[in-house]
Design an enzyme around this catalytic site. Sequence first.
Site, PDB file in Angstrom:
ATOM      1  N   HIS A  25      -7.955  -5.004  -0.832  1.00 11.43           N
ATOM      2  CA  HIS A  25      -6.644  -4.349  -0.745  1.00 11.43           C
ATOM      3  C   HIS A  25      -5.560  -5.332  -0.276  1.00 11.43           C
ATOM      4  CE1 HIS A  25      -4.038  -0.927  -0.604  1.00 11.43           C
ATOM      5  NE2 HIS A  25      -4.027  -0.778   0.696  1.00 11.43           N
TER       6      HIS A  25
ATOM      7  N   ASP B 213      -0.472  -3.821  -4.045  1.00  9.35           N
ATOM      8  CA  ASP B 213      -1.562  -2.860  -4.150  1.00  9.35           C
ATOM      9  C   ASP B 213      -1.134  -1.462  -3.684  1.00  9.35           C
ATOM     10  OD1 ASP B 213      -4.074  -2.617  -5.318  1.00  9.35           O
ATOM     11  OD2 ASP B 213      -5.062  -2.476  -3.377  1.00  9.35           O
TER      12      ASP B 213
ATOM     13  N   SER C 280       0.828  -1.206   0.000  1.00  6.27           N
ATOM     14  CA  SER C 280       0.000   0.000   0.000  1.00  6.27           C
ATOM     15  C   SER C 280       0.868   1.264   0.000  1.00  6.27           C
ATOM     16  CB  SER C 280      -0.949  -0.059   1.207  1.00  6.27           C
ATOM     17  OG  SER C 280      -1.851   1.001   1.148  1.00  6.27           O
TER      18      SER C 280
END
Length: 457
Positions: free
Chosen positions: A264, A187, A163
């Site tokens: 996610h 992601d 992330s």
Amino acid sequence: MILLCVLMVCITSPVAGVEERQGDDECADINNTTWRGYRQQRLKLQVQYLLLTRGNVDCAQTFNQESLAKQPSYFNASRPTKVIVHGYRALGSKPSWVKELAGALLRAQDVNVLVVDWVYGASFAYNLVVENYKEVALQISVLINQLQKHGCKLESFHFIGISLGAHVAGFVGTLFEGKIGRITGLDPAGPMFKGADTYDRLDPSDAQFVEAIHTDSDYFGISIPVGHVDFFLNGGKDQTGCARSRFASIFVYFPVYGYVICDHMRALHVYMSTLNGSCLLKGIPCSSYEDFLKGHCVDCDVFRGTCPAIGLSGNSGIAISPIPKEQKLFLLTTSSPPFCVHHILLKLEVSPLGKSAEVEVTLRTEDLGTEQRLRLQTSTTVYRMVLAHPVALCEIDSIKLKNTGARFYRQGDIHFNSVCLSEFPSLRREEPLCVNNINIRRGAPWSHDFVQVCDFF
Ligand SMILES: *[C@@H]1O[C@H](CO)[C@@H](O)[C@H](O)[C@H]1NC(C)=O
Ligand SMILES: *[C@@H]1O[C@H](CO)[C@@H](O)[C@H](O)[C@H]1NC(C)=O
Ligand SMILES: *[C@@H]1O[C@H](CO)[C@@H](O)[C@H](O)[C@H]1NC(C)=O
Ligand SMILES: *[C@@H]1O[C@H](CO)[C@@H](O)[C@H](O)[C@H]1NC(C)=O
């Protein structure tokens, strides 16, 4: 002042204890914080590093410049180093998956694993966290400089950023002018980064090889390609087995958090699964997911036939040079480990229809089935679509077709000139499985058993 003193003690005491640490009596852990602790602290970033190697898989050591000078150390400068960077921590908790990822990396390769713990800087208000990420990258770069002095080569570093951590890794890469070996973005975060300059986000110039896995590009992930290759799983937005919620972004802070970040976090779980080596997840180059689903992209000819695979193989297995940039790759997955499916291309050719129709196609292999509904228009006679089947084409036992147009305005009989199945990507270019000239009445299911044997050499 007091805080600073406390900090000094924290930094110096583990160093003094390094010799005992080597004896495994005390293990380090990632820090965590609470809202109260977060509000009270004055110094935002308390970045610490944890070291894990095959010698101390179950007992992380705090790692810093001083521990480098100490001998013996688990750190071995002649081995490659994996650097794990976590992302935003909405609730200030420690990321629970770090041990599993480090363990999977160490089972796969004999490396140094450094975990960057920046939980303090990564918690609560997202916009403030975004302000912190470059400072964290700067601190990491200081450590990398030290490691270089101890003989580590820049190209031997592989950053794995989750992330927001992907952009931290990207900025470390920027600071080293793209000379770091590899960056894997799991992601990479989207909010506040999608429109950002490449200087501010992960991009292919950040390392010799940059790859990204996209699983939630409509909420927390970024929707644009940011690497040399970008794997978009199931289109990169919604993952199989994750509940969909329109309200996902509103509920970020509260208990449903774990549930809304399912998409996610899928990138991480898929990555860990490929490290376990159970099956290969290969991406097919294509310009869009829609084109991919329509079966317009079924080979890896641009990569001379070798499809890039998620995992640790060098440059994702890409053998061509120069490596392309921002190449979108698509693949379908299942909802649980090991996530692999077989991509089956279904091609139907029907005689012109007077009315629109609906067909249900089912592929079966013993008790495993794959079902797909398909709308037939009067204007089209050739249909192509991609199905995700749990086993290979040669193991498909039967195909069933049902003309489900129960309502009066639907087509009565449908005449299929041909129904063909093929698997891709396929190196062997095997012949498709076809059934020709079938007539299917409304509501009356038709099925065909294949008699075939798998020739897995
Ligand atoms: C977490 O951070 C606090 C404040 O810096 C420190 O006192 C504590 O020792 C840290 N805990 C761990 C496990 O590193
Ligand atoms: C936070 O860390 C402390 C000490 O490291 C530990 O006792 C506590 O259980 C942790 N809390 C959470 C929520 O992980
Ligand atoms: C460090 O790693 C190299 C390469 O894997 C190995 O040959 C060497 O023995 C290691 N050194 C120590 C002290 O373990
Ligand atoms: C990988 O393998 C380990 C050890 O066999 C197992 O504990 C873990 O659940 C596996 N992870 C995935 C994602 O398959």
